[in-house]
Scaffold this motif. Structure first.
Motif, mmCIF file in Angstrom:
data_model
loop_
_atom_site.group_PDB
_atom_site.id
_atom_site.type_symbol
_atom_site.label_atom_id
_atom_site.label_comp_id
_atom_site.label_asym_id
_atom_site.label_seq_id
_atom_site.Cartn_x
_atom_site.Cartn_y
_atom_site.Cartn_z
ATOM 1 N N VAL A 81 0.841 -1.199 0.000
ATOM 2 C CA VAL A 81 0.000 0.000 0.000
ATOM 3 C C VAL A 81 0.877 1.251 0.000
ATOM 4 O O VAL A 81 0.616 2.215 -0.717
ATOM 5 C CB VAL A 81 -0.952 -0.003 1.215
ATOM 6 C CG1 VAL A 81 -1.631 1.343 1.371
ATOM 7 C CG2 VAL A 81 -1.996 -1.088 1.067
ATOM 8 N N SER A 136 -6.899 6.563 -6.081
ATOM 9 C CA SER A 136 -7.555 6.981 -4.841
ATOM 10 C C SER A 136 -7.260 5.981 -3.720
ATOM 11 O O SER A 136 -7.150 4.779 -3.962
ATOM 12 C CB SER A 136 -9.057 7.067 -5.098
ATOM 13 O OG SER A 136 -9.742 7.076 -3.878
ATOM 14 N N PRO A 137 -7.141 6.480 -2.476
ATOM 15 C CA PRO A 137 -6.951 5.573 -1.331
ATOM 16 C C PRO A 137 -8.072 4.534 -1.223
ATOM 17 O O PRO A 137 -7.862 3.464 -0.655
ATOM 18 C CB PRO A 137 -6.979 6.504 -0.119
ATOM 19 C CG PRO A 137 -6.744 7.868 -0.646
ATOM 20 C CD PRO A 137 -7.150 7.883 -2.086
ATOM 21 N N VAL A 138 -9.247 4.862 -1.780
ATOM 22 C CA VAL A 138 -10.385 3.932 -1.733
ATOM 23 C C VAL A 138 -9.980 2.568 -2.282
ATOM 24 O O VAL A 138 -10.313 1.527 -1.717
ATOM 25 C CB VAL A 138 -11.567 4.512 -2.555
ATOM 26 C CG1 VAL A 138 -12.690 3.497 -2.649
ATOM 27 C CG2 VAL A 138 -12.065 5.800 -1.943
ATOM 28 N N PHE A 146 -7.057 1.156 -2.327
ATOM 29 C CA PHE A 146 -6.206 0.403 -1.402
ATOM 30 C C PHE A 146 -6.995 -0.126 -0.211
ATOM 31 O O PHE A 146 -6.734 -1.221 0.282
ATOM 32 C CB PHE A 146 -5.046 1.285 -0.916
ATOM 33 C CG PHE A 146 -4.107 1.669 -2.020
ATOM 34 C CD1 PHE A 146 -3.313 0.712 -2.631
ATOM 35 C CD2 PHE A 146 -4.038 2.978 -2.464
ATOM 36 C CE1 PHE A 146 -2.443 1.055 -3.657
ATOM 37 C CE2 PHE A 146 -3.177 3.329 -3.493
ATOM 38 C CZ PHE A 146 -2.384 2.366 -4.094
ATOM 39 N N VAL A 147 -7.943 0.660 0.267
ATOM 40 C CA VAL A 147 -8.754 0.222 1.409
ATOM 41 C C VAL A 147 -9.547 -1.035 1.034
ATOM 42 O O VAL A 147 -9.547 -2.028 1.769
ATOM 43 C CB VAL A 147 -9.692 1.361 1.888
ATOM 44 C CG1 VAL A 147 -10.700 0.840 2.891
ATOM 45 C CG2 VAL A 147 -8.872 2.489 2.492
ATOM 46 N N ILE A 148 -10.182 -0.994 -0.123
ATOM 47 C CA ILE A 148 -10.956 -2.163 -0.559
ATOM 48 C C ILE A 148 -10.030 -3.350 -0.802
ATOM 49 O O ILE A 148 -10.283 -4.473 -0.357
ATOM 50 C CB ILE A 148 -11.779 -1.833 -1.826
ATOM 51 C CG1 ILE A 148 -12.814 -0.756 -1.496
ATOM 52 C CG2 ILE A 148 -12.464 -3.080 -2.378
ATOM 53 C CD1 ILE A 148 -13.597 -0.261 -2.696
ATOM 54 N N ALA A 190 -7.056 -3.987 0.461
ATOM 55 C CA ALA A 190 -6.464 -4.527 1.689
ATOM 56 C C ALA A 190 -7.493 -5.335 2.471
ATOM 57 O O ALA A 190 -7.171 -6.386 3.052
ATOM 58 C CB ALA A 190 -5.912 -3.394 2.552
ATOM 59 N N GLY A 191 -8.739 -4.873 2.490
ATOM 60 C CA GLY A 191 -9.805 -5.626 3.162
ATOM 61 C C GLY A 191 -9.969 -6.994 2.524
ATOM 62 O O GLY A 191 -10.050 -8.020 3.208
#
Lengths: 179, 190
Positions: free
Chosen positions: A147, A157-159, A161-163, A165-166
């Motif tokens: 990340v 968008s950080p979005v 990476f968040v999705i 990584a989850g």
């Protein structure tokens, strides 16, 4: 109506008198919401914190929503949330308006030149704490580095990476938890 | 329709920023890069002010960013956008709380999210900090490269790092104020 106003005012006081949100608000919440008002129990507050951390958004706002909803339903959650953010909106708007007029002064520019360095250190500290909590084995180390590299090199968008990584966490645990 | 766009951008932030505090930083940095609302340096100022004023940091940052972009209405739109997903998600979670709390799925997803948040904030922080420490003049000549390094800023950075570690009971406000004084004395803005 009186109870709604009470929710708003109590959370406005909590929002206006604590610095930093998150756990900084916990002692204030315990005093105002548990001891003085009996709206929720001590255990419930801890549960809300745990859940507030596992749900998107600002933890303090999440906890306020929980307590408002528990007491007065949807309307209650709106009043408690509005209460917790109201002092921020007022105070920050005043400061931002003030700074906009003085931002060009050399004094202000010099001050913020120093302040930015300090913020860099504060961010580094926050990252170290998160690292200790989050990077616990090889898989999480890989996620963290991926990340980091992705954010530095790619323009997404950080979005994403968040999705990602989850999903990665779910897959790793499903595969039996890599060590 | 800048107000609608502000609402949308902060709605996204509220929906995907997990973990509180500085979790909104990567999103703000991304906004600084993709819109011309504010610069990466302004994001650093926002953090300083958000840490030094009462209230949740994320809310403070949204208010500040919204105001910088579109005045008082902007600050309202950004802040409401930020908290809107929380309120909806929390009310929904409240109804299924018992099932949600111990859920293996939620635990697994967070196992992946926690290290990612550390990586995200580290990258955004580094990208916003580096212009304060090195001011690249455009030349790769070794002498001018050495000249690009802001030595005073680097000394302040290292000193603050150890001071904050040592006096971690003190409020960040103390260090922010001290840095402002150092900045004025040594003309960091010049």
């Amino acid at each position: 109506m009186k109870e709604l106003l009470d929710l708003f005012l109590t959370f406005a006081r909590i929002g206006g008198l604590t610095f930093g949100g998150g756990y900084a608000m916990l002692p204030m919440l315990q005093k105002e919401v548990v001891e003085k008002r009996n709206w929720v129990s001590e255990e419930e507050i801890m549960d809300y914190y745990a859940l507030g951390q596992c749900t998107p958004g600002i933890i303090a706002v999440n906890v306020a929503t929980f307590i408002g909803y528990k007491n007065k339903g949807v309307i209650g959650s709106i009043f408690s949330t509005a209460g917790v953010i109201a002092p921020s909106v007022v105070i920050i708007t005043i400061i931002a308006a003030f700074l906009q007029n003085f931002a060009d002064l050399p004094l202000v520019q010099n001050a913020f030149g120093g302040i930015r360095v300090c913020v860099g250190v504060l961010v580094l500290n926050a990252v170290q704490k998160l690292w200790k909590k989050g990077v616990i084995d090889k898989a999480t180390l890989l996620i963290c580095l991926a990340v980091f590299a992705g954010t530095m090199l790619l323009d997404v968008s950080p979005v994403v990476f968040v999705i990602g990584a989850g999903l990665a966490g779910w897959l790793v645990k499903k595969a039996g938890g890599a060590k | 329709m800048i107000l609608l766009k502000l609402f949308y951008e902060f709605f996204k932030t509220g929906l995907f920023a997990v973990g509180g505090g500085l979790a909104t930083l990567p999103f703000l940095y991304n906004m600084a890069e993709t819109t011309n609302w504010f610069t990466a340096e302004t994001v650093m100022d926002m953090i300083a002010i958000s840490e030094s004023t009462p209230g949740p940091i994320g809310v403070n940052m949204a208010t500040y960013a919204g105001f910088t972009t579109a005045g008082v209405l902007g600050s309202l739109c950004a802040t409401i956008g930020l908290v809107f997903p929380s309120v909806v998600v929390i009310i929904w979670v409240y109804k299924i709380m018992e099932k949600f709390k111990g859920s293996q799925l939620v635990q697994s997803v967070f196992y992946g999210l926690r290290p990612a948040v550390a990586g995200l904030i580290a990258a955004a922080g580094l990208q916003a900090l580096y212009p304060c420490l090195i001011r690249f003049s455009g030349s790769f000549d070794p002498l001018s490269l050495v000249g690009d390094i802001q030595w005073l800023a680097i000394i302040l950075f290292v000193a603050l790092y150890f001071l904050i570690k040592k006096f971690n009971k003190l409020h960040p406000l103390v260090f922010i104020a001290a840095s402002a004084v150092v900045g004025v004395l040594f003309q960091f803005g010049a």
